[in-house]
Design a protein around this motif. Structure first.
Motif, mmCIF file in Angstrom:
data_model
loop_
_atom_site.group_PDB
_atom_site.id
_atom_site.type_symbol
_atom_site.label_atom_id
_atom_site.label_comp_id
_atom_site.label_asym_id
_atom_site.label_seq_id
_atom_site.Cartn_x
_atom_site.Cartn_y
_atom_site.Cartn_z
ATOM 1 N N ILE A 8 0.766 -1.211 -0.010
ATOM 2 C CA ILE A 8 -0.147 -0.060 0.005
ATOM 3 C C ILE A 8 0.648 1.395 0.091
ATOM 4 C CG2 ILE A 8 -1.978 -1.116 1.369
ATOM 5 C CD1 ILE A 8 -1.066 0.460 3.680
ATOM 6 N N VAL A 9 2.137 1.159 0.333
ATOM 7 C CA VAL A 9 3.194 2.326 0.374
ATOM 8 C C VAL A 9 3.790 2.388 -1.121
ATOM 9 C CG1 VAL A 9 3.246 2.423 3.029
ATOM 10 C CG2 VAL A 9 4.984 1.424 1.522
ATOM 11 N N VAL A 10 3.565 1.752 -1.761
ATOM 12 C CA VAL A 10 4.100 1.764 -3.321
ATOM 13 C C VAL A 10 3.860 3.201 -3.559
ATOM 14 C CG1 VAL A 10 4.267 1.011 -5.567
ATOM 15 C CG2 VAL A 10 4.571 -0.559 -3.510
ATOM 16 N N PRO A 11 2.737 3.437 -3.702
ATOM 17 C CA PRO A 11 2.247 4.924 -4.358
ATOM 18 C C PRO A 11 3.087 6.075 -3.700
ATOM 19 C CG PRO A 11 0.341 3.949 -3.433
ATOM 20 C CD PRO A 11 1.311 3.000 -3.658
ATOM 21 N N LEU A 12 3.274 6.060 -2.502
ATOM 22 C CA LEU A 12 4.006 6.969 -1.664
ATOM 23 C C LEU A 12 5.409 7.103 -2.012
ATOM 24 C CD1 LEU A 12 3.002 6.357 1.988
ATOM 25 C CD2 LEU A 12 2.147 8.331 0.536
ATOM 26 N N ARG A 13 6.005 5.955 -2.342
ATOM 27 C CA ARG A 13 7.519 5.835 -2.863
ATOM 28 C C ARG A 13 7.375 6.489 -4.380
ATOM 29 N NH1 ARG A 13 12.064 2.360 -3.493
ATOM 30 N NH2 ARG A 13 12.058 2.191 -1.046
ATOM 31 N N LEU A 14 6.517 6.129 -5.046
ATOM 32 C CA LEU A 14 6.305 6.578 -6.396
ATOM 33 C C LEU A 14 6.309 8.171 -6.643
ATOM 34 C CD1 LEU A 14 4.303 3.484 -8.112
ATOM 35 C CD2 LEU A 14 6.953 4.051 -8.558
ATOM 36 N N VAL A 15 5.669 8.637 -5.720
ATOM 37 C CA VAL A 15 5.791 9.999 -6.015
ATOM 38 C C VAL A 15 6.808 11.099 -4.804
ATOM 39 C CG1 VAL A 15 3.194 10.205 -6.573
ATOM 40 C CG2 VAL A 15 3.920 10.328 -4.343
ATOM 41 N N GLY A 16 7.644 10.206 -4.560
ATOM 42 C CA GLY A 16 9.072 10.678 -3.866
ATOM 43 C C GLY A 16 8.738 10.960 -2.471
ATOM 44 N N VAL A 17 7.809 10.185 -1.632
ATOM 45 C CA VAL A 17 7.999 10.284 -0.290
ATOM 46 C C VAL A 17 8.848 9.056 0.282
ATOM 47 C CG1 VAL A 17 6.453 9.825 1.711
ATOM 48 C CG2 VAL A 17 5.570 10.960 -0.030
#
Length: 364
Positions: A87-96
């Motif tokens: 679930i945190v993959v989208p966070l990683r992908l936008v630079g978080v």
């Protein structure tokens, strides 16, 4: 928006699968079965493939993510694949800045704890995820090409669970900081929830457009909330996340249908009607609440998914068999039932137990 004609739903490969029929409230010759967190964790072939690769890196390697998604379908013969990601993959992908630490879970480089922190985070446009998702979309397409008539379930974390990780900086037992921000700075909380809803909604939409036949929203930490807090401060964001896929439709047997959606939360027995009201087709029930009681609380309105106790996967086989029979019996109260666990597969699970469950349900 109609799904592309090559999509498994539009092309007619998956609409009549046991899973999709159950999500429409139809009962077939038997219940469909799949397991949350079936992709990975307990499989030796998964551990061998992922050796030396960090969790989030494996999620963003299209060939690896696809192979991990397919492994339990081959081994267990489950009725659905669930996409291997986090679930945190989208966070990683936008630079978080986020990493998954072994034995702990997602850990953030910089927790988001003040209104100023929220303002800084929400300067990131969730739309930047669309281009960054290319490895995820590639993995979904590869997987769907191999699955044939077996549906792929796409998934995303619910806005509250993502927000809880962001505020706490990692896993938490009680989510005190997140709950405090919710009340101490309602404007910042609303902004954070809107941002996480838009981000996770885009993550789910991308998986569906690439070939997923159903979507599941996971709210792992919603059980920490009161019904009043969930209804006022969380449910609107969950509905907003799902709005990202509500327009996706396909024709089946002369009827225009929309993408089926499942909502699951941990420790959410008191929240189930509110979780249904965000607008979904089925409700996942954790192991704490019997399915017949969950059906009563939901007014018999919706198919249920669940809810074998993961702890009993390691019990003596007669104990597990009795529990499986009880779950199936209680599931008969609902309009339809999808057999699953009441949470995820524990890493130490003997894979043969999962195969045994599938074979038992199939009457082998």
């Amino acid at each position: 928006m109609n799904l592309d004609s090559a999509h498994p739903l539009a092309a007619g490969r998956t609409p009549d699968s046991l899973l999709l029929r159950a999500l429409r409230g139809e009962r077939g010759d038997r219940v469909p079965v799949w397991f949350m967190r079936q992709a990975g964790r307990s499989l030796p072939e998964y551990r061998a493939l992922r050796a030396g690769t960090q969790m989030l890196d494996s999620c963003l390697d299209p060939a690896m993510a696809s192979e991990i998604t397919l492994q339990p379908v081959r081994r267990h013969g489950v009725d659905a694949a669930v996409f291997f990601s986090d679930i945190v993959v989208p966070l990683r992908l936008v630079g978080v800045g986020v990493e998954i630490v072994a034995g702990r879970g997602p850990v953030l480089d910089a927790p988001v704890r003040t209104g100023a922190d929220v303002a800084e985070l929400t300067r990131i446009d969730p739309a930047t995820l669309d281009d960054a998702m290319a490895p995820v979309l590639d993995a979904v397409a590869r997987t769907v090409a191999e699955l044939g008539e077996t549906p792929l379930i796409g998934f995303a974390g619910a806005p509250f669970t993502l927000a809880a990780y962001l505020v706490e900086g990692g896993p938490s037992k009680d989510h005190l900081r997140a709950r405090a921000l919710m009340h101490a700075d309602p404007a910042a909380w609303r902004a954070l929830m809107a941002w996480t809803a838009d981000l996770t909604g885009r993550f789910l939409r991308g998986q569906v457009l690439a070939g997923a036949s159903a979507g599941q929203l996971f709210d792992s930490w919603a059980g920490a909330l009161s019904l009043a807090d969930y209804t006022a401060h969380v449910a609107p964001a969950s509905a907003r996340a799902l709005d990202a896929v509500r327009d996706l439709t396909f024709a089946h047997q002369g009827v225009q249908r929309r993408l089926p959606l499942i909502h699951f939360g941990v420790g959410t027995g008191e929240l189930l009607p509110a979780m249904l009201d965000v607008g979904v087709d089925a409700i996942g029930v954790d192991y704490r609440l019997p399915l017949d009681e969950a059906n009563r609380r939901l007014g018999g309105r919706v198919p249920l998914q669940g809810n074998l106790d993961p702890a009993l996967l390691g019990a003596p086989l007669p104990v597990l068999a009795e529990h499986l029979a009880d779950v199936l019996r209680r599931g008969e109260a609902a309009p339809a039932h999808i057999l699953n666990l009441g949470h995820g597969v524990p890493p130490e699970t003997d894979p043969d137990r999962l195969t045994w469950i599938v074979n038992t349900v199939r009457g082998r």
